[in-house]
Each structure stands twice: as C-alpha cells, then as structure tokens.
Design a protein around this motif. Structure first.
Motif, PDB file in Angstrom:
ATOM      1  N   GLU A  38       0.944  -1.037  -0.088  1.00  0.00           N
ATOM      2  CA  GLU A  38      -0.009  -0.155   0.041  1.00  0.00           C
ATOM      3  C   GLU A  38       0.941   1.279   0.057  1.00  0.00           C
ATOM      4  N   ASP A  39       2.057   1.343   0.860  1.00  0.00           N
ATOM      5  CA  ASP A  39       2.633   2.456   1.046  1.00  0.00           C
ATOM      6  C   ASP A  39       4.269   1.856   1.269  1.00  0.00           C
ATOM      7  N   ARG A  41       7.263   3.093   1.076  1.00  0.00           N
ATOM      8  CA  ARG A  41       8.119   3.746   2.148  1.00  0.00           C
ATOM      9  C   ARG A  41       7.743   3.020   3.448  1.00  0.00           C
ATOM     10  N   HIS A  42       6.481   2.924   3.735  1.00  0.00           N
ATOM     11  CA  HIS A  42       6.349   2.534   5.091  1.00  0.00           C
ATOM     12  C   HIS A  42       6.866   0.896   5.182  1.00  0.00           C
ATOM     13  N   SER A  43       6.176   0.269   4.224  1.00  0.00           N
ATOM     14  CA  SER A  43       6.619  -1.175   4.085  1.00  0.00           C
ATOM     15  C   SER A  43       8.119  -1.557   3.903  1.00  0.00           C
ATOM     16  N   ARG A  44       8.738  -0.698   3.550  1.00  0.00           N
ATOM     17  CA  ARG A  44      10.368  -0.866   3.128  1.00  0.00           C
ATOM     18  C   ARG A  44      10.890  -0.960   4.541  1.00  0.00           C
ATOM     19  N   ARG A  45      10.569  -0.010   5.585  1.00  0.00           N
ATOM     20  CA  ARG A  45      10.934  -0.220   7.023  1.00  0.00           C
ATOM     21  C   ARG A  45      10.598  -1.583   7.671  1.00  0.00           C
ATOM     22  N   LEU A  46       9.528  -2.078   7.415  1.00  0.00           N
ATOM     23  CA  LEU A  46       9.006  -3.256   7.834  1.00  0.00           C
ATOM     24  C   LEU A  46      10.127  -4.278   7.113  1.00  0.00           C
ATOM     25  N   MET A  47      10.180  -4.405   5.942  1.00  0.00           N
ATOM     26  CA  MET A  47      11.083  -5.347   5.286  1.00  0.00           C
ATOM     27  C   MET A  47      12.462  -5.248   5.796  1.00  0.00           C
ATOM     28  N   VAL A  52      14.167  -8.817   4.770  1.00  0.00           N
ATOM     29  CA  VAL A  52      13.676  -9.181   3.456  1.00  0.00           C
ATOM     30  C   VAL A  52      13.911  -8.327   2.386  1.00  0.00           C
ATOM     31  N   GLY A  53      14.437  -8.645   1.366  1.00  0.00           N
ATOM     32  CA  GLY A  53      15.085  -7.613  -0.054  1.00  0.00           C
ATOM     33  C   GLY A  53      14.193  -7.779  -0.996  1.00  0.00           C
ATOM     34  N   THR A  54      13.087  -8.478  -0.882  1.00  0.00           N
ATOM     35  CA  THR A  54      12.242  -8.498  -2.130  1.00  0.00           C
ATOM     36  C   THR A  54      11.839  -7.363  -2.803  1.00  0.00           C
ATOM     37  N   PRO A  55      11.789  -6.970  -3.929  1.00  0.00           N
ATOM     38  CA  PRO A  55      11.345  -5.785  -4.660  1.00  0.00           C
ATOM     39  C   PRO A  55       9.986  -5.255  -4.301  1.00  0.00           C
ATOM     40  N   LEU A  56       9.522  -4.064  -4.074  1.00  0.00           N
ATOM     41  CA  LEU A  56       8.303  -3.633  -3.872  1.00  0.00           C
ATOM     42  C   LEU A  56       7.791  -2.607  -4.794  1.00  0.00           C
ATOM     43  N   ILE A  57       6.502  -2.868  -5.024  1.00  0.00           N
ATOM     44  CA  ILE A  57       5.713  -1.923  -5.964  1.00  0.00           C
ATOM     45  C   ILE A  57       4.369  -1.503  -5.359  1.00  0.00           C
ATOM     46  N   SER A  58       4.175  -0.326  -5.534  1.00  0.00           N
ATOM     47  CA  SER A  58       3.042   0.361  -4.925  1.00  0.00           C
ATOM     48  C   SER A  58       1.606  -0.408  -5.329  1.00  0.00           C
TER      49      SER A  58
END
Length: 280
Positions: A38-39, A41-47, A52-58
């Motif tokens: 969903e966000d 930036r927020h989820s990158r802190r959790l990862m 966990v280094g999996t790529p994120l998309i919004s």
C-alpha cells in the motif's frame, strides 16, 4: 512452506507489535518475486526489520486498477506476487479486492497467509457476542452521512464493529451517544502497541471518557457496539369468547364475566351478557 510460483499471496502484517509477524509470513515475503504494498516507504521499513530484500511496487486505492494487468502479467509469467497493506490483513478496509477478483477470474491461485487483524483483535477482547457480527469499516467522514449510517445500524441485532480515526473520534462519540444512549460498546485503541487500551462503557458515557484525558483521543480506534436487543414478542390477544369458554366451566356466569371483562377491557355488562349467551 512458501507459496509456489504463479500465485498471489495475501499476507497479513503486524498492526503494531512487530513480534506478531509470523515466521510463515516472513518466509513467503522473502520468497516472492515482488511485493505489492500500500505504501512502499512504510513497508520498506518493515522489510528492513525482517531482513527481506524482495522488490516492492505500490498498490493503493488510487492505482489499483492500473496495477491489475501488470500483476496478472507477472503471474502469467510464473512469478509469485505477495500483497500486503500498511498494517493488518489486506482487503479489510484496505485495497486489494479488485486485484483478488481479477486474479481469480484470470485463473491464478490466491493464497491467504493469515495473521493480525484489528477487527478480530478488538472483538476478542470486547466481551460482546462474537457468534454473529457485522464489520462497517470506517464510518462516513461527513456528519450527515455518518448519522444516517448510525441510524441504519441502530436496529442491527448483531454486534457492530467499525474503525475510526483520531481526527473524528470525538464527533463520532457524540453521534453514538445521541443515537445509542445506554447501549454497551467497547472502544479499543492502539491495539498491540505500547499504549494499547480498551474500555467498556455505555455509548452515552463515551464523550466524557474521551474528554477526561487528551491521550484517549490519540491513535487508531476500533469501536465494538452491542447489537440491538431482540424485539420482545407481543403477548397473544385472547378474545372475550375464548376466555369465557375457559372460565365458564370453572366459575359461575357472573364471576367468569367479571374476570373476562377485567382481562380483556370489555365493559362488565357486555361481558356478562355474552357469558349468559354462551352459557345457553
């Protein structure tokens, strides 16, 4: 075990306490080819916290429609996609419904990786009936629409659960007090976090409780409201003739008429005359 390729995994994440993240959820996120968040930036802190280094998309309410085709293309190519929200279980007052429906329609697997959910957490501590309940998500932000929604919910016999923000909790509390009066409710705030709090009280008492301490109006709120009491069935009306038919064999005509008149509200003279007729 992690979900296989060509699968959309719906992964619940903590609503506050990071230790609530399950080992399976972390494993699935680490094994996915991409995480729709969903966000980011927020989820990158959790990862980062999870390693966990999996790529994120919004994927949020404003771009979900545009993302659907891209994700289905990834699934068609055999990729494993994970969906997370900012906190809790995706789709529960969060984006994802349209994506899941489209992925299913395209014939790809959708797998749940269950975990934290504020609705269920609040219900579990409320002490109100949980065998049947309805979830309303966030109540309308506009006062008129919110009051109309509460009016519609006033006769709902099942336990009602809704979310509310710190910006509107005072206004919502006032509306609840006005419409629900002494109906029991439970307010839960900051679930699983350091300042977690839940209180059971009558709706009419909620505004004063919030006003007593500024801290009580901070955070994220779940409201659990007792359902409307079941309407009591009206006693079956008994006709004068039916009552007299039962009384005449047990009492004299005059006494039977007197009792029947009192119980049915019939004039005594009329009841006596009818008793004479029935007695033959």
């Amino acid at each position: 075990m992690p979900s296989s390729a060509a699968t959309l995994s719906i992964v619940a994440t903590p609503i506050g306490n990071l230790d609530d993240m399950s080992a399976r959820a972390r494993e699935v996120l680490a094994a996915a080819d991409v995480i729709a968040a969903e966000d980011t930036r927020h989820s990158r802190r959790l990862m980062s916290h999870l390693g966990v280094g999996t790529p994120l998309i919004s994927l949020h309410e404003h771009n979900e429609s545009a993302r659907i085709d891209q994700i289905i293309e990834r699934l068609a190519a055999g990729e494993h996609v994970a969906l997370i929200s900012d906190a809790g279980t995706p789709l529960i007052s969060d984006p994802g419904y349209a994506l899941v429906a489209a992925v299913r329609a395209a014939g790809h697997a959708v797998v749940a990786v269950p975990g934290p959910c504020a609705v269920i957490a609040a219900l579990s501590v409320a002490g109100l009936p949980t065998d049947r309940f309805v979830f309303e998500g966030f109540l309308p932000s506009k006062p008129g629409a919110r009051r109309a929604r509460l009016e519609a919910l006033a006769e709902e016999p099942r336990t009602v659960v809704c979310y509310e923000s710190s910006h509107r909790i005072v206004a919502t509390a006032a509306d609840l007090a006005e419409r629900f009066g002494m109906r029991q409710l439970v307010l839960a705030r900051e679930l699983t976090k350091l300042h977690e709090q839940s209180v059971a009280l009558a709706a009419a008492e909620l505004p004063a409780w919030l006003a007593a301490d500024d801290n009580r109006r901070r955070g994220e709120f779940v409201l659990v409201i007792a359902g409307a009491p079941e309407p009591q069935s009206r006693p079956r009306e008994i006709s004068l003739d039916a009552l007299l038919a039962e009384l005449l064999p047990l009492a004299g005509t005059k006494k039977a008429a007197t009792i029947a008149a009192r119980l049915t509200g019939t004039a005594r003279n009329a009841a006596y005359q009818r008793a004479l007729e029935l007695a033959g």
